[in-house]
Design a protein around this motif. Structure first.
Motif, PDB file in Angstrom:
ATOM      1  N   ILE A  63      23.408   3.796  77.887  1.00 10.54           N
ATOM      2  CA  ILE A  63      22.897   5.177  77.893  1.00 10.54           C
ATOM      3  C   ILE A  63      23.192   5.833  79.233  1.00 10.54           C
ATOM      4  N   ARG A  64      22.999   5.085  80.319  1.00 14.53           N
ATOM      5  CA  ARG A  64      23.267   5.613  81.652  1.00 14.53           C
ATOM      6  C   ARG A  64      24.757   5.928  81.810  1.00 14.53           C
ATOM      7  N   THR A  65      25.616   5.059  81.327  1.00 11.67           N
ATOM      8  CA  THR A  65      27.061   5.284  81.399  1.00 11.67           C
ATOM      9  C   THR A  65      27.450   6.523  80.609  1.00 11.67           C
ATOM     10  N   ASP A  66      26.886   6.690  79.419  1.00  9.85           N
ATOM     11  CA  ASP A  66      27.170   7.874  78.606  1.00  9.85           C
ATOM     12  C   ASP A  66      26.704   9.145  79.316  1.00  9.85           C
ATOM     13  N   ALA A  67      25.560   9.078  79.969  1.00 11.22           N
ATOM     14  CA  ALA A  67      25.032  10.254  80.670  1.00 11.22           C
ATOM     15  C   ALA A  67      25.940  10.631  81.841  1.00 11.22           C
TER      16      ALA A  67
END
Length: 97
Positions: A63-67
């Motif tokens: 999720i952090r990478t996508d953000a």
């Protein structure tokens, strides 16, 4: 001659006592195995909890990478729009020849 007694307790524990004429006594106790089952369930629960946290951490990283990727894309789009605006402004300032 040896005397043998077998005692079974309500908790499932079995005790076997053998008394020999020589005065030696042999006592053998066998549990119901409930302790092993409880330990097995506790270990299984611990493994499930650890797996949950590891999968949760992996999901949070994704999720952090996508953000971060989304924010970088947004910055790139903004820079492209700003460059287009600067180009349009420059063209409007220069006289048409």
């Amino acid at each position: 001659m040896a005397t043998e007694r077998l005692t079974e307790r309500p908790d499932g524990t079995t005790e076997r006592v053998i008394e020999r004429d020589s005065g030696t006594t042999f006592v053998e106790r066998r549990g119901s195995g409930a302790g092993g089952v409880i330990i097995g369930i506790a270990v299984l629960a611990l493994v499930a909890i650890v797996a949950f946290f590891l999968l949760s951490q992996s999901r949070n990283d994704a999720i952090r990478t996508d953000a971060v990727s989304s924010a970088a894309s947004s910055v790139a789009d903004s820079a492209s729009n700003a460059a287009g605006a600067v180009s349009d402004a420059a063209e409007s300032v220069t006289p048409n020849q």
